[in-house]
Motif scaffolding. Structure first.
Motif, PDB file in Angstrom:
ATOM      1  N   HIS A   6      55.612 -51.876  -3.149  1.00  0.00           N
ATOM      2  CA  HIS A   6      54.288 -52.370  -3.245  1.00  0.00           C
ATOM      3  C   HIS A   6      53.482 -51.328  -2.576  1.00  0.00           C
ATOM      4  CE1 HIS A   6      51.059 -55.641  -2.066  1.00  0.00           C
ATOM      5  NE2 HIS A   6      50.666 -54.662  -2.557  1.00  0.00           N
ATOM      6  N   HIS A   8      50.005 -48.163  -3.305  1.00  0.00           N
ATOM      7  CA  HIS A   8      48.676 -47.895  -3.916  1.00  0.00           C
ATOM      8  C   HIS A   8      48.387 -46.562  -3.953  1.00  0.00           C
ATOM      9  CE1 HIS A   8      47.272 -52.102  -4.246  1.00  0.00           C
ATOM     10  NE2 HIS A   8      48.324 -52.239  -3.123  1.00  0.00           N
ATOM     11  N   HIS A  38      45.620 -51.876  -7.427  1.00  0.00           N
ATOM     12  CA  HIS A  38      44.709 -52.917  -7.818  1.00  0.00           C
ATOM     13  C   HIS A  38      44.145 -52.751  -9.264  1.00  0.00           C
ATOM     14  CE1 HIS A  38      44.720 -54.265  -3.650  1.00  0.00           C
ATOM     15  NE2 HIS A  38      44.566 -53.001  -3.387  1.00  0.00           N
ATOM     16  N   GLU A  63      48.892 -54.759  -9.474  1.00  0.00           N
ATOM     17  CA  GLU A  63      48.402 -55.887  -8.472  1.00  0.00           C
ATOM     18  C   GLU A  63      47.089 -56.627  -9.073  1.00  0.00           C
ATOM     19  OE1 GLU A  63      48.018 -55.091  -4.339  1.00  0.00           O
ATOM     20  OE2 GLU A  63      48.233 -57.186  -3.759  1.00  0.00           O
ATOM     21  N   ASP A 262      52.792 -52.342   1.025  1.00  0.00           N
ATOM     22  CA  ASP A 262      51.394 -52.190   0.710  1.00  0.00           C
ATOM     23  C   ASP A 262      50.707 -51.069   1.380  1.00  0.00           C
ATOM     24  OD1 ASP A 262      49.126 -53.114  -0.614  1.00  0.00           O
ATOM     25  OD2 ASP A 262      49.185 -54.993   0.554  1.00  0.00           O
ATOM     26  N   HIS A 264      48.985 -47.647   1.555  1.00  0.00           N
ATOM     27  CA  HIS A 264      47.546 -47.154   1.216  1.00  0.00           C
ATOM     28  C   HIS A 264      47.425 -45.795   1.378  1.00  0.00           C
ATOM     29  CE1 HIS A 264      46.653 -51.329   0.163  1.00  0.00           C
ATOM     30  NE2 HIS A 264      45.672 -50.961  -0.397  1.00  0.00           N
TER      31      HIS A 264
HETATM   32 FE    FE Z   1      48.325 -54.133  -2.112  1.00  0.00          FE
END
Ligand code: FE
Ligand code: AMP
Ligand code: ZN
Ligand code: FE
Length: 295
Positions: A6, A8, A38, A63, A262, A264
């Motif tokens: 996961h 980005h 996303h 996602e 997640d 970023h």
């Molecule tokens: Fe995410």
């Protein structure tokens, strides 16, 4: 051996280019990485090409933001007091980046952002802040413009001290400038992922905001009837207790489990690979995907 399923990139609201992530993952000691931007597959070609050069196993992902309302439909019958909706994000793994239905969904979600973002800016202006949509678009750089980009402009202009403060005061679900953007049903999201040959996984179940274990089980079971393949058990928002109860629920409902940070980049403080997800999670996902496309 570990993986991170996961992450980005700059194609959505991360700060590392899709082509830089494979090498960063390798440097973090990972053996496999998924890119799950996303609402867009824009970064996947660059990501996959870079993964070949870096010699790391790579999963093309996405996602998708979907409407959580159906998960509450049977739990709160009162129209006067609508349930406080959480966030429903569906991860797609091993997707074909150019699949037509998924492309349609991406266009639809871009439209939802194009309507919602200026409304949020207008509210911030009403609250006395000097912020223009053009500035936000410039920070975003790509097709996906989201709340973290708005937060960054607010921070640069000194209206808040951190992105976190931007969310808690203005941009989060209870913030003064928050506007919902739920345009896609869970069913449409799962269908689009399956149509692209992908596996559909419920991201960070804690963000559904469902209070009781039975509400959560009901919601996940409902998603399963729509075709859900798995749920994310390890995630940076999850307490080890959450990971444990989600794993039990996944076993009960015969769902795959996944996990990731997640990540970023510098927009969040989480490190790539911080969830220590065993490589076997990637291998199980790959095997399920093989079975899916084979049969
Ligand atoms: Fe995410
Ligand atoms: P959007 O897609 O525009 O609705 O924005 C979603 C993004 O905002 C996701 O990357 C979330 O991780 C991020 N986000 C949501 N809530 C918060 C928060 N409280 N603090 C920081 N980032 C958040
Ligand atoms: Zn994000
Ligand atoms: Fe998410």
């Amino acid at each position: 051996m570990y993986c991170d399923l996961h992450t980005h990139s700059t194609a959505s609201d991360g700060t590392d280019a899709p082509g830089d992530l494979p090498m960063l993952a390798k440097q973090a000691g990972l053996s496999a990485i998924a890119l799950t931007d996303h609402d867009t597959t824009d970064g996947l070609a660059e990501f996959l090409a870079a993964a070949k050069i870096a010699r790391i196993r790579a999963v093309p992902g996405i996602e998708l933001s979907a409407d959580p309302a159906i998960l509450h439909a049977d739990t709160d019958p009162s129209p006067d007091q609508p349930p406080r909706l959480g966030t429903l994000h569906l991860l797609g793994y091993f997707i074909q980046p150019e699949a037509p239905l998924l492309a349609e969904v991406q266009a639809h979600l871009r439209e939802a952002r194009a309507q919602r973002n200026p409304q949020m800016i207008a509210r911030l202006n009403e609250l006395g802040m000097d912020i223009h949509y053009d500035e936000v678009i410039q920070i975003a750089g790509g097709n996906i413009v989201g709340r973290p980009h708005i937060g960054q402009v607010l921070m640069q202009k000194g209206y808040v001290k951190s992105i976190h403060e931007a969310f808690s005061r203005y941009l989060g679900g209870r913030g003064e400038a928050y506007v919902r953007k739920d345009r896609l049903s869970a069913e449409q999201a799962i269908q689009a992922i399956h149509d692209a040959d992908g596996l559909a996984v419920l991201a960070h179940p804690t963000q559904l905001g469902l209070e009781s274990a039975s509400q959560l089980e009901h919601a996940v079971a409902r998603l399963k009837t729509l075709g859900l393949d798995g749920m994310e058990t390890r995630h940076s928002d999850h307490h080890p207790r959450d990971t444990e109860r989600f794993s039990k629920l996944a076993t009960k409902l015969n769902l795959l489990t996944t996990g990731g940070s997640d990540y970023h980049g510098s927009r969040k403080t989480l490190a790539l690979g911080c969830q220590k997800v065993p490589l076997s999670v990637y291998e199980d996902l790959l095997e399920s995907h093989r079975q899916r496309i084979g049969g």
